[in-house]
Design an enzyme around this catalytic site. Sequence first.
Site, PDB file in Angstrom:
ATOM      1  N   ASP A  14       0.782  -1.249   0.000  1.00 56.52           N
ATOM      2  CA  ASP A  14       0.000   0.000   0.000  1.00 56.52           C
ATOM      3  C   ASP A  14       0.813   1.299   0.000  1.00 56.52           C
ATOM      4  O   ASP A  14       0.506   2.218   0.759  1.00 56.52           O
ATOM      5  CB  ASP A  14      -0.966   0.014   1.202  1.00 56.52           C
ATOM      6  CG  ASP A  14      -2.006  -1.103   1.159  1.00 56.52           C
ATOM      7  OD1 ASP A  14      -1.966  -1.931   0.229  1.00 56.52           O
ATOM      8  OD2 ASP A  14      -2.857  -1.143   2.064  1.00 56.52           O
ATOM      9  N   LYS A 112      -6.869  -4.919  -3.167  1.00 59.29           N
ATOM     10  CA  LYS A 112      -7.635  -5.432  -2.028  1.00 59.29           C
ATOM     11  C   LYS A 112      -8.620  -4.380  -1.560  1.00 59.29           C
ATOM     12  O   LYS A 112      -8.482  -3.202  -1.913  1.00 59.29           O
ATOM     13  CB  LYS A 112      -6.687  -5.834  -0.895  1.00 59.29           C
ATOM     14  CG  LYS A 112      -5.880  -4.667  -0.327  1.00 59.29           C
ATOM     15  CD  LYS A 112      -4.801  -5.169   0.602  1.00 59.29           C
ATOM     16  CE  LYS A 112      -4.053  -4.050   1.269  1.00 59.29           C
ATOM     17  NZ  LYS A 112      -4.859  -3.216   2.161  1.00 59.29           N
ATOM     18  N   CYS A 157      -2.061  -2.851   7.698  1.00 59.33           N
ATOM     19  CA  CYS A 157      -1.955  -3.692   6.502  1.00 59.33           C
ATOM     20  C   CYS A 157      -0.651  -4.483   6.439  1.00 59.33           C
ATOM     21  O   CYS A 157      -0.642  -5.633   5.985  1.00 59.33           O
ATOM     22  CB  CYS A 157      -2.197  -2.849   5.256  1.00 59.33           C
ATOM     23  SG  CYS A 157      -3.902  -2.220   5.257  1.00 59.33           S
TER      24      CYS A 157
END
Length: 207
Positions: A14, A112, A157
């Site tokens: 991310d 995701k 994450c």
Amino acid sequence: MNNLESKKALLIVDLQYDFLPGGKLAVPDGDQVIPIINTLQTSFDLVVATQDWHPSGHLSFASSHPDHKPFEVINLGGMEQVLWPDHCIQGSKGAMLSEHLHQNRIAAVFRKGTHLETDSYSGFYDNGKKYTTGLASYLREMGVTDVYVCGLAADYCVYYTAKDARANGFETYYITDATRFIASETYEQAISDLSGIGVRMISSDEL
Ligand SMILES: [Zn+2]
């Protein structure tokens, strides 16, 4: 385990504008990991990235729950859910990987958080483990044995991605200086939890 058979993958979680300074859900000092990760990439056989990629109106957004504010915790589908500011909306600038991240060596990007009703911290599954992103099968197909996790955010994450990498049987390393956290309490809990399940803490200068 024969070390000659090991194949290492770097998993970059991310690294998107909304998680960087100035973004909608900025992780403090998140941009400082980018040069470290750019250098690290050259030490790996395989580099893979994840990308948070929400439809607008996603149920992890506080704006989807009129009685609640960002960072409150609610019950969503039987699970605790932190409510976030709107972030990483599909196709928006905030959802793009940072242009400062070297992307030539990234072989695949796994998206995701695409299901409206459930959040996905891990690059492997949504939080309820109802849907897989296909990342585990991909890494196996590529012959990967060891997964090194870095990116943002350390206590969400990156933490959940490392946890699921380990649960999938990969030797898992958490690169401590190539990640930054949202809050120190959740970070300390994450490190303690990961250490307890055999995820190894490593610094980039050991690679
Ligand atoms: Zn998200």
